[in-house]
Design a protein around this motif. Structure first.
Motif, PDB file in Angstrom:
ATOM      1  N   GLY A   2      51.976  -6.119  45.520  1.00  0.00           N
ATOM      2  CA  GLY A   2      52.681  -5.280  44.552  1.00  0.00           C
ATOM      3  C   GLY A   2      52.005  -3.946  44.347  1.00  0.00           C
ATOM      4  N   GLY A   3      50.681  -3.948  44.355  1.00  0.00           N
ATOM      5  CA  GLY A   3      49.955  -2.696  44.192  1.00  0.00           C
ATOM      6  C   GLY A   3      50.089  -1.786  45.387  1.00  0.00           C
ATOM      7  N   ALA A   4      50.146  -2.372  46.577  1.00  0.00           N
ATOM      8  CA  ALA A   4      50.294  -1.564  47.790  1.00  0.00           C
ATOM      9  C   ALA A   4      51.671  -0.916  47.847  1.00  0.00           C
ATOM     10  N   ALA A   5      52.680  -1.576  47.342  1.00  0.00           N
ATOM     11  CA  ALA A   5      54.035  -1.010  47.348  1.00  0.00           C
ATOM     12  C   ALA A   5      54.169   0.143  46.362  1.00  0.00           C
ATOM     13  N   VAL A  26      48.785  14.030  46.719  1.00  0.00           N
ATOM     14  CA  VAL A  26      47.699  13.949  45.728  1.00  0.00           C
ATOM     15  C   VAL A  26      47.984  12.834  44.723  1.00  0.00           C
ATOM     16  N   GLY A  27      49.217  12.738  44.246  1.00  0.00           N
ATOM     17  CA  GLY A  27      49.570  11.686  43.296  1.00  0.00           C
ATOM     18  C   GLY A  27      49.414  10.295  43.875  1.00  0.00           C
ATOM     19  N   ALA A  28      49.884  10.111  45.105  1.00  0.00           N
ATOM     20  CA  ALA A  28      49.736   8.808  45.759  1.00  0.00           C
ATOM     21  C   ALA A  28      48.273   8.487  46.031  1.00  0.00           C
ATOM     22  N   SER A  29      47.493   9.493  46.383  1.00  0.00           N
ATOM     23  CA  SER A  29      46.060   9.279  46.626  1.00  0.00           C
ATOM     24  C   SER A  29      45.327   8.896  45.350  1.00  0.00           C
ATOM     25  N   LEU A  30      45.681   9.548  44.245  1.00  0.00           N
ATOM     26  CA  LEU A  30      45.045   9.199  42.975  1.00  0.00           C
ATOM     27  C   LEU A  30      45.339   7.747  42.589  1.00  0.00           C
ATOM     28  N   LEU A  31      46.564   7.314  42.798  1.00  0.00           N
ATOM     29  CA  LEU A  31      46.886   5.918  42.511  1.00  0.00           C
ATOM     30  C   LEU A  31      46.162   4.982  43.463  1.00  0.00           C
ATOM     31  N   THR A  32      46.046   5.384  44.727  1.00  0.00           N
ATOM     32  CA  THR A  32      45.390   4.541  45.723  1.00  0.00           C
ATOM     33  C   THR A  32      43.936   4.259  45.354  1.00  0.00           C
ATOM     34  N   PHE A  33      43.243   5.240  44.833  1.00  0.00           N
ATOM     35  CA  PHE A  33      41.818   5.083  44.543  1.00  0.00           C
ATOM     36  C   PHE A  33      41.515   4.841  43.065  1.00  0.00           C
ATOM     37  N   TYR A  34      42.530   4.653  42.253  1.00  0.00           N
ATOM     38  CA  TYR A  34      42.310   4.362  40.835  1.00  0.00           C
ATOM     39  C   TYR A  34      41.738   2.951  40.721  1.00  0.00           C
ATOM     40  N   HIS A  35      40.578   2.832  40.110  1.00  0.00           N
ATOM     41  CA  HIS A  35      39.838   1.567  40.135  1.00  0.00           C
ATOM     42  C   HIS A  35      40.578   0.421  39.444  1.00  0.00           C
ATOM     43  N   VAL A  36      41.299   0.685  38.389  1.00  0.00           N
ATOM     44  CA  VAL A  36      42.029  -0.378  37.702  1.00  0.00           C
ATOM     45  C   VAL A  36      43.172  -0.889  38.588  1.00  0.00           C
ATOM     46  N   HIS A  37      43.853   0.012  39.230  1.00  0.00           N
ATOM     47  CA  HIS A  37      44.948  -0.376  40.120  1.00  0.00           C
ATOM     48  C   HIS A  37      44.423  -1.188  41.308  1.00  0.00           C
ATOM     49  N   VAL A  38      43.316  -0.746  41.867  1.00  0.00           N
ATOM     50  CA  VAL A  38      42.713  -1.470  42.994  1.00  0.00           C
ATOM     51  C   VAL A  38      42.251  -2.857  42.555  1.00  0.00           C
ATOM     52  N   PHE A  39      41.635  -2.941  41.385  1.00  0.00           N
ATOM     53  CA  PHE A  39      41.135  -4.224  40.897  1.00  0.00           C
ATOM     54  C   PHE A  39      42.257  -5.244  40.723  1.00  0.00           C
ATOM     55  N   PHE A  40      43.305  -4.871  39.993  1.00  0.00           N
ATOM     56  CA  PHE A  40      44.389  -5.818  39.745  1.00  0.00           C
ATOM     57  C   PHE A  40      45.183  -6.133  41.004  1.00  0.00           C
ATOM     58  N   SER A  41      45.241  -5.203  41.946  1.00  0.00           N
ATOM     59  CA  SER A  41      45.924  -5.488  43.204  1.00  0.00           C
ATOM     60  C   SER A  41      45.124  -6.464  44.055  1.00  0.00           C
ATOM     61  N   ARG A  42      43.814  -6.328  44.036  1.00  0.00           N
ATOM     62  CA  ARG A  42      42.977  -7.191  44.872  1.00  0.00           C
ATOM     63  C   ARG A  42      42.912  -8.624  44.374  1.00  0.00           C
ATOM     64  N   ILE A  43      42.924  -8.809  43.064  1.00  0.00           N
ATOM     65  CA  ILE A  43      42.837 -10.180  42.562  1.00  0.00           C
ATOM     66  C   ILE A  43      44.199 -10.868  42.536  1.00  0.00           C
ATOM     67  N   SER A  45      46.723 -10.273  40.559  1.00  0.00           N
ATOM     68  CA  SER A  45      47.270 -10.441  39.217  1.00  0.00           C
ATOM     69  C   SER A  45      48.642  -9.767  39.122  1.00  0.00           C
ATOM     70  N   ASN A  46      49.422 -10.221  38.175  1.00  0.00           N
ATOM     71  CA  ASN A  46      50.764  -9.651  38.045  1.00  0.00           C
ATOM     72  C   ASN A  46      50.749  -8.228  37.490  1.00  0.00           C
ATOM     73  N   GLN A  47      49.623  -7.735  37.003  1.00  0.00           N
ATOM     74  CA  GLN A  47      49.549  -6.352  36.552  1.00  0.00           C
ATOM     75  C   GLN A  47      49.668  -5.370  37.716  1.00  0.00           C
ATOM     76  N   GLY A  48      49.444  -5.829  38.931  1.00  0.00           N
ATOM     77  CA  GLY A  48      49.608  -4.969  40.095  1.00  0.00           C
ATOM     78  C   GLY A  48      51.051  -4.541  40.296  1.00  0.00           C
ATOM     79  N   PHE A  49      51.978  -5.343  39.799  1.00  0.00           N
ATOM     80  CA  PHE A  49      53.396  -5.014  39.933  1.00  0.00           C
ATOM     81  C   PHE A  49      53.864  -4.004  38.893  1.00  0.00           C
TER      82      PHE A  49
END
Length: 127
Positions: A2-5, A26-43, A45-49
């Motif tokens: 969900g986070g990758a999409a 730039v906007g997509a890159s900022l989301l890609t490297f945002y630590h909270v987004h990366v964390f929830f996507s990796r584990i 969790s449903n917060q990635g969606f």
């Protein structure tokens, strides 16, 4: 998943809204490297969606607003908002807020009178 999409959806949203590829990158890159987004996507969790459905919902609303002759995009926005209910609790607030925005657009005459909120609500109910 969900986070990758969310990354290409964010790119598309910024590109459609502002019309600049560099700003969208730039906007997509900022989301890609945002630590909270990366964390929830990796584990997994449903917060990635949350970012995925919010970006998809806003993208559908922007396209629907710019193309008032096509009711399909209002329906797509409603379906995305409805499907978001199944993935993350906070998206209920986003869906309610966007429904209010659609209603205000219709009342102020920016959207086709009552057809836009009707199609949005129909899509929301179908999901």
């Amino acid at each position: 998943m969900g986070g990758a999409a969310a990354v290409p959806l964010t790119y598309a949203l910024v590109r459609v809204q502002f019309g600049r590829a560099r700003l969208a990158l730039v906007g997509a890159s900022l989301l890609t490297f945002y630590h909270v987004h990366v964390f929830f996507s990796r584990i997994g969790s449903n917060q990635g969606f949350d970012a995925t459905f919010t970006a998809a919902l806003l993208l559908a609303l922007v396209v629907a607003y710019r193309r008032p002759d096509r009711m399909t995009w209002w329906y797509v926005a409603g379906v995305v908002a409805g499907l978001g209910f199944y993935f993350y609790f906070a998206l209920r607030g986003v869906a309610a807020l966007t429904f209010g925005v659609v209603l205000v657009w219709a009342l102020l005459g920016h959207a086709p009178r009552l057809r836009a909120p009707t199609w949005y609500a129909l899509g929301l109910a179908m999901a």
